[in-house]
Design a protein around this motif. Structure first.
Motif, PDB file in Angstrom:
ATOM      1  N   MET A  76      26.484 -44.139  29.414  1.00  0.00           N
ATOM      2  CA  MET A  76      25.945 -43.080  28.572  1.00  0.00           C
ATOM      3  C   MET A  76      26.465 -41.719  29.006  1.00  0.00           C
ATOM      4  O   MET A  76      26.898 -41.525  30.136  1.00  0.00           O
ATOM      5  CB  MET A  76      24.409 -43.093  28.634  1.00  0.00           C
ATOM      6  CG  MET A  76      23.786 -44.356  28.076  1.00  0.00           C
ATOM      7  SD  MET A  76      22.012 -44.454  28.442  1.00  0.00           S
ATOM      8  CE  MET A  76      21.402 -43.051  27.503  1.00  0.00           C
ATOM      9  N   GLN A  80      23.199 -38.008  25.756  1.00  0.00           N
ATOM     10  CA  GLN A  80      22.393 -39.166  25.391  1.00  0.00           C
ATOM     11  C   GLN A  80      21.158 -39.265  26.272  1.00  0.00           C
ATOM     12  O   GLN A  80      20.116 -39.729  25.842  1.00  0.00           O
ATOM     13  CB  GLN A  80      23.240 -40.434  25.505  1.00  0.00           C
ATOM     14  CG  GLN A  80      24.328 -40.540  24.440  1.00  0.00           C
ATOM     15  CD  GLN A  80      25.227 -41.727  24.665  1.00  0.00           C
ATOM     16  OE1 GLN A  80      25.819 -41.872  25.733  1.00  0.00           O
ATOM     17  NE2 GLN A  80      25.349 -42.582  23.672  1.00  0.00           N
ATOM     18  N   HIS A 210      30.582 -49.732  25.493  1.00  0.00           N
ATOM     19  CA  HIS A 210      29.144 -49.543  25.261  1.00  0.00           C
ATOM     20  C   HIS A 210      28.896 -48.904  23.900  1.00  0.00           C
ATOM     21  O   HIS A 210      28.001 -49.311  23.152  1.00  0.00           O
ATOM     22  CB  HIS A 210      28.558 -48.674  26.371  1.00  0.00           C
ATOM     23  CG  HIS A 210      27.066 -48.551  26.310  1.00  0.00           C
ATOM     24  ND1 HIS A 210      26.426 -47.605  25.547  1.00  0.00           N
ATOM     25  CD2 HIS A 210      26.081 -49.271  26.906  1.00  0.00           C
ATOM     26  CE1 HIS A 210      25.123 -47.733  25.676  1.00  0.00           C
ATOM     27  NE2 HIS A 210      24.889 -48.732  26.496  1.00  0.00           N
ATOM     28  N   GLU A 211      29.684 -47.910  23.557  1.00  0.00           N
ATOM     29  CA  GLU A 211      29.512 -47.220  22.276  1.00  0.00           C
ATOM     30  C   GLU A 211      29.809 -48.149  21.107  1.00  0.00           C
ATOM     31  O   GLU A 211      29.087 -48.161  20.100  1.00  0.00           O
ATOM     32  CB  GLU A 211      30.426 -45.994  22.227  1.00  0.00           C
ATOM     33  CG  GLU A 211      30.210 -45.092  21.017  1.00  0.00           C
ATOM     34  CD  GLU A 211      28.858 -44.392  21.056  1.00  0.00           C
ATOM     35  OE1 GLU A 211      28.328 -44.099  19.964  1.00  0.00           O
ATOM     36  OE2 GLU A 211      28.332 -44.176  22.167  1.00  0.00           O
ATOM     37  N   GLU A 214      26.958 -50.743  20.900  1.00  0.00           N
ATOM     38  CA  GLU A 214      25.712 -50.125  20.446  1.00  0.00           C
ATOM     39  C   GLU A 214      25.778 -49.801  18.959  1.00  0.00           C
ATOM     40  O   GLU A 214      24.840 -50.097  18.206  1.00  0.00           O
ATOM     41  CB  GLU A 214      25.444 -48.853  21.247  1.00  0.00           C
ATOM     42  CG  GLU A 214      24.122 -48.171  20.884  1.00  0.00           C
ATOM     43  CD  GLU A 214      23.891 -46.904  21.691  1.00  0.00           C
ATOM     44  OE1 GLU A 214      22.741 -46.632  22.031  1.00  0.00           O
ATOM     45  OE2 GLU A 214      24.876 -46.181  21.954  1.00  0.00           O
ATOM     46  N   THR A 215      26.894 -49.208  18.513  1.00  0.00           N
ATOM     47  CA  THR A 215      27.035 -48.842  17.104  1.00  0.00           C
ATOM     48  C   THR A 215      27.070 -50.073  16.210  1.00  0.00           C
ATOM     49  O   THR A 215      26.390 -50.128  15.170  1.00  0.00           O
ATOM     50  CB  THR A 215      28.327 -48.020  16.898  1.00  0.00           C
ATOM     51  OG1 THR A 215      28.274 -46.852  17.724  1.00  0.00           O
ATOM     52  CG2 THR A 215      28.477 -47.609  15.449  1.00  0.00           C
TER      53      THR A 215
END
Length: 276
Positions: A76, A80, A210-211, A214-215
């Motif tokens: 993160m 965030q 991670h992005e 997550e998206t």
């Protein structure tokens, strides 16, 4: 990979045994791997301890260190971390107390011996003497809500195990972006600097991965929730329609006017004798 007993870890890190236990209780340091009756720590624990020591020297509080380590673990960014508002909860209070009893687990989560064992395997709980250390209060709070709504805890944990396996495949896929490129016949000739650069690239993949996950997951979850709500609405509409549908066999509200002297037309019934 080197392994340490707690005394050996304390000597290697310069952190006292007591403080190591404090860091574990506060969720800053992962629990050791238990084999038999002994707890074993790894090089990752040593790195984490050194990082905690440096952050404490710079004046960071335990709460801030916990947030930063959590953010780093999930790739993160600072914004965030600041986006969310502080939350309070019963299990977060337990985290400050570090442990929960087996009776509390059975009372709040209807936990069985199998579900407690699964929770330990998944890293949700860690045995701490006669009690259990809570590793993730947020997940326990979510589990309690579901259990109170009628969801079986073992069913939930079994689904977690399945998802964990799927995500391990996803993680391997992202790491392979680097390894498929650099792990070839030239790897032995990379040298120390080359290996270090490759390790930095793998770490650089973390926030991107991670992005993406997550998206993508947020979008997929929204679609599945919408679909589920749509199906529920269909069942509701069908039930409502069935209740409100008029009985076609019932007589007309104006009475039965069929028979001699009447004929049916497009605009109602007409008395053929009177013309009205």
């Amino acid at each position: 990979m080197a392994e340490y007993r707690i005394n050996e870890l304390a000597e290697a890190s310069g952190v006292s045994v007591r403080n190591i236990r404090v860091y574990q209780d506060r969720g800053l340091l992962p629990p050791p791997t238990i084999r038999g009756r002994a707890g074993w720590y790894s090089d990752q624990h040593l790195v984490r301890l050194n990082l905690i020591s440096r952050m404490l020297e710079r004046g960071y509080t335990f709460a801030t260190i916990s947030e930063l380590l959590h953010a780093a673990h999930h790739g993160m960014r600072v914004e965030q971390i600041l986006r969310g508002s502080p939350k309070g909860g019963r299990f977060r209070n337990f985290k400050r107390a570090a442990t929960i009893t087996i009776n509390e687990l059975k009372k709040t989560l209807n936990a069985s011996d199998r579900s407690i064992a699964l929770s330990q395997k998944l890293g949700l709980l860690a045995k701490d003497g006669a009690h259990y250390a809570i590793q993730n209060p947020e997940l326990l709070e979510g589990a309690e809500i579901l259990v109170k709504s009628g969801v079986d805890l073992e069913f939930l944990l079994d689904r977690w195990v399945r998802v964990q396996g799927d995500l391990e495949d996803v993680a391997a896929s992202f790491v392979s972006i680097i390894t498929d490129t650099y792990f070839d016949e030239n790897l032995p000739n990379l040298g120390e600097q080359g290996v270090s650069n490759m390790a930095d690239l793998i770490q650089a993949v973390r926030p991107m991965a991670h992005e993406i996950v997550e998206t993508t997951f947020r979008k997929a979850l929204d679609e599945q929730i919408s679909r589920a709500i749509g199906e529920a609405a269909t069942y509701f509409d069908a039930a409502t329609t069935g209740d409100d549908e008029p009985d076609t066999t019932a007589p007309d509200s104006t009475g039965d006017q069929s028979g001699p002297g009447y004929e049916t037309t497009d605009i109602g019934t007409l008395n053929t004798e009177t013309g009205r």
